[in-house]
Design an enzyme around this catalytic site. Sequence first.
Site, PDB file in Angstrom:
ATOM      1  N   ARG A  21       1.164   3.391   0.791  1.00 21.81           N
ATOM      2  CA  ARG A  21       1.246   4.290  -0.053  1.00 21.81           C
ATOM      3  C   ARG A  21       1.012   4.270  -1.551  1.00 21.81           C
ATOM      4  O   ARG A  21       0.994   2.757  -1.935  1.00 21.81           O
ATOM      5  CB  ARG A  21       2.587   5.389   0.011  1.00 21.81           C
ATOM      6  N   VAL A  58       5.455   4.302  -7.163  1.00 22.93           N
ATOM      7  CA  VAL A  58       5.891   4.997  -8.458  1.00 22.93           C
ATOM      8  C   VAL A  58       5.003   4.229  -9.492  1.00 22.93           C
ATOM      9  O   VAL A  58       4.517   4.562 -10.397  1.00 22.93           O
ATOM     10  CB  VAL A  58       7.235   4.951  -8.587  1.00 22.93           C
ATOM     11  N   ARG A  71      11.956   3.471 -15.623  1.00 27.71           N
ATOM     12  CA  ARG A  71      11.910   4.733 -15.001  1.00 27.71           C
ATOM     13  C   ARG A  71      13.162   5.483 -15.438  1.00 27.71           C
ATOM     14  O   ARG A  71      14.356   4.828 -15.782  1.00 27.71           O
ATOM     15  CB  ARG A  71      12.208   4.500 -13.478  1.00 27.71           C
TER      16      ARG A  71
END
Length: 451
Positions: free
Chosen positions: A292, A295, A338
């Site tokens: 995938r 982030v 983050r």
Amino acid sequence: MINKILIANRGEIAARIIRTCKRLNIQTISVYSEDDQKAPFVSLADESYLLGPARVNESYLNVDKILQIAQEANADAIHPGYGFLSENASFAKRCQEAGLAFIGPAGDIMEKMGSKIEARDTMQQAGVPVVPGTAGAVANVEDAIEIAKKIGYPIMLKASAGGGGIGMQVVQSDDELTKAFASNSKRAETFFGNGAMFMEKKLENAHHIEIQLLADHHGNVVHLFERECSIQRRNQKVVEEAPSPFISERTRKKMGETAIKAAQAIGYTNAGTIEFLVDDSENFYFLEMNTRIQVEHAITEEITGLDIVEEQIRIANGELLKINQDDLKINGHAIEVRIYAEDPVTFFPSPGHIQNMHVPEGDMIRNELAVTDNYDVTPFYDPMIGKLIVIGKTRDEAIATLKGALAKYKIEGIKTNISMLKTIVDDEQFKLGITTTAFVQDHYLTKVQTN
Ligand code: MV4
């Protein structure tokens, strides 16, 4: 030809995907839960549809509803983002069956890499070094103890159906192994419907370094260099950077070529990431493959000048990769932190009403945000509310920009991890690039727990 994409996700990644679609003149459909009605990503899309209540099974994991909306809105493709359904093989297959392009790899590849035992075995057969450990599942605790004698403690006990650190436990003795084997296998059976366990030598003092890959449907594969992701807290990444301050140019080339060989061996297509553990002699070992977009993909975009979401869409469109490996160069240094809505010491989520939110702006600063000022952070989803990415010609320049940006980052009304990020960025070992997987334990928790 993909002209209309449904983004089956929320928050910052949904907004980010929509931004690229707009630049490519592709229509966008956002889907959202009742809790996300006012979220910025919803109105950013050309069309938006309510999925249902906040609970993920009735919203972002509701496959039937998502596919129904895709049909009604005449979507050509679905982008799953990360998390949620992004590595759900049956969802990928159902998209294809519904005549929708799934922007990611084929379901069977996703399935293969989703089984950590099968992934390890496949990589080993492709000539990729794996962490010393078991081939295949460990049948029972007696076998586990026998194997432990050969591997030597400490050992990482891992669930085959786990990943990203879920279903993983360090064991230091036969006694710990006996207890952990039964409990972890039972937990994996409950959570993942598959209790198969395997064992690896725990590599101490290692770096978690991952290679970004792009593979089209015509056999072309390139790597977009590495990301250093060792600064994790309970297997949740907090600080990521590209390139790694640790590996040499020679190791970078070897890891890139190994990752390409692995992708070709499994017939991988679209964007993917191969995670490695790198020991202090720069030997690298396969950990997992993520099927995938991740982030932390933005730091790779900043040092290569590519838009990875655009590349994904073009690949799903059946286009040839427009870049070849020789065209790709590392230009500068990027660091991502983050931003979590959580207590910086207990790490408990801290939902609530955001006030006086001010994020730093600048040429060398990129913000990816899930929230705005005057916004209610919901307790239903992952507490990550944004990402701060900084770019510099050198790592020192990027760190200086990051320090300045964090000093200007203001969010009131909820607790955030910004103070933790400031502590990390100020840490001497961090500045020296000495960042192994033990960093948070040794250079953060020791500080805050003594204060
Ligand atoms: C390991 C490891 C050391 N030895 N496996 C973390 C999540 C998933 N990608 C696998 N991970 C690791 N697997 C062996 N055999 C170290 C990590 C690891 C880690 C572990 C604990 C705390 C923080 C970590 C950060 C990165 C990688």
